[in-house]
Design an enzyme around this catalytic site. Structure first.
Site, PDB file in Angstrom:
ATOM      1  N   VAL A 229       0.605  -1.077   0.015  1.00  0.00           N
ATOM      2  CA  VAL A 229       0.011   0.024  -0.011  1.00  0.00           C
ATOM      3  C   VAL A 229       0.820   1.255   0.097  1.00  0.00           C
ATOM      4  O   VAL A 229       1.920   1.388   0.761  1.00  0.00           O
ATOM      5  CB  VAL A 229      -0.949   0.026   1.003  1.00  0.00           C
ATOM      6  N   HIS A 230       0.586   2.035  -1.060  1.00  0.00           N
ATOM      7  CA  HIS A 230       1.287   3.306  -0.707  1.00  0.00           C
ATOM      8  C   HIS A 230       0.959   4.554  -1.659  1.00  0.00           C
ATOM      9  O   HIS A 230       1.155   5.607  -1.346  1.00  0.00           O
ATOM     10  CB  HIS A 230       2.784   3.274  -1.458  1.00  0.00           C
ATOM     11  N   ARG A 231      -0.309   4.443  -2.466  1.00  0.00           N
ATOM     12  CA  ARG A 231      -0.982   5.596  -3.172  1.00  0.00           C
ATOM     13  C   ARG A 231      -1.310   6.533  -2.221  1.00  0.00           C
ATOM     14  O   ARG A 231      -1.967   6.204  -1.125  1.00  0.00           O
ATOM     15  CB  ARG A 231      -1.775   4.985  -4.102  1.00  0.00           C
TER      16      ARG A 231
END
Length: 356
Positions: A211-213
């Site tokens: 997860v990074h957006r």
């Protein structure tokens, strides 16, 4: 600096994990081209060692000739700093062309610097669209495409997207550089990566989550929703969750404990460790466009933690589904991504564009 006799020079701008992976494939092919010299510019957009320098070490990429330390967290300040630094390099080096990859702030900064200096701009992975202008990546993609002189597309859908926007000149369907990189790295990972043993995992007996957006990390409620989704999935099988620095910081601000998901939480991992994890996983959950494709390259089902994806063919061909969709479509191979020779095709396009 003085140019080497009879060698054309291109400047490559990278700054984030997916770009390092693509550069691994293309830089290798450029090194084998006796008539082209590459100047590698690292913006420092990803400044964590596990997300930056380790890629160069593991994959044998020559160290960048220029490496900036971009520390600003806001899009405007970060892009402005990179733009200023890249412009200075281009003025000093005066390359025949500039290569940018994908959709990051590094991509936009490199594109702006080249366009302002009237240096031909080559965009690798051009034409991708999520059709969500609220996503910063979408703004970066569209702006870079409309500044570019040569547009290298991974899929026919990307070519069609550009055509609808009136871009048809110097558009090439070349396949996907990440496929080239994945084929080479998977062999290395099987030999060099101990990650399965380190984490006591068995092939096909675990999942991987990333997860990074900004869409998932900037909104505390959305981040909680994503972590709850991973937590529910972790009740059924082990999930390895390498935590991006942005996600860790966002969770801390929101008062969320990522370890409460029940996942196997780790620091960001090197490319070979991630390659080994993805290759042997039963399923991959991610909001990353690059990881969606890597899942397909490893022929592992993917769940995209977003309500849209620019890589529509992964959904249409049954290897990927949005987390809001309960079922996969009928599975088939994706021909557009090519045969692992995208880098060779790109070098030939660059060479032909520089002739004369």
């Amino acid at each position: 600096m003085h140019k080497r006799l009879n060698r054309k020079r291109v400047a490559t701008v990278v700054g984030a994990r997916p770009q390092f992976i693509k550069a691994f494939a293309l830089s290798r092919a450029l090194r084998e081209a006796s008539d082209i010299e590459e100047i590698l510019i690292h913006t420092g957009q990803h400044f964590d060692d596990n997300m930056s320098e380790i890629f160069f070490d593991e994959l044998g990429i020559a160290p960048p000739q220029y490496h900036f330390r971009t520390r600003a967290s806001e899009h405007g300040a970060a892009t402005a700093h990179m733009l200023t630094c890249i412009e200075g390099v281009l003025l000093e080096e005066n390359p025949e062309a500039v290569i940018v990859y994908g959709d990051t702030n590094s991509t936009l900064a490199g594109g702006l610097a080249a366009a302002k200096l009237r240096i031909p701009l080559i965009h690798v992975e051009a034409g991708m669209r999520s059709f969500r202008r609220k996503m910063p990546e979408e703004i970066n993609r569209v702006a870079t495409d409309h500044m570019s002189d040569v547009l290298l597309c991974s899929t026919r859908t990307a070519v069609q997207n550009l055509s609808r926007e009136g871009i048809t000149r110097n558009v090439h369907l070349v396949g996907d550089l990440m496929y080239d990189a994945t084929l080479a790295a998977t062999i290395l990972a099987e030999i060099k990566s101990p990650i399965l043993k380190t984490l006591s995992l068995t092939p096909n007996g675990y999942a991987v989550a990333t997860v990074h957006r900004a869409r998932n990390t900037n909104d505390p409620q959305m981040l909680k929703r994503v972590l709850d989704f991973i937590g529910n999935a972790a009740k059924n099988q082990p999930i390895v969750f390498p935590v991006h620095p942005r996600t860790a910081q966002a969770a801390a601000r929101a008062g969320l404990d990522i370890r409460n998901t029940g996942a196997i939480v780790t620091e960001p991992l090197g490319y070979l460790d991630m390659c080994q994890l993805l290759h042997n996983a039963s399923v991959i959950m991610t909001d990353s466009g690059g990881v969606q494709k890597e899942a397909y390259f490893h022929r592992v089902p993917c769940i995209t933690l977003r309500d849209v994806t620019e890589w529509v063919e992964t959904v249409e061909c049954g290897w990927n589904r949005l987390w809001t969709t309960p079922e996969y479509r009928s599975r088939q191979e994706i021909e557009d991504y090519g045969d692992g020779r995208a880098a060779t095709k790109i070098v030939e396009i660059i060479r032909s564009g520089m002739e004369g």
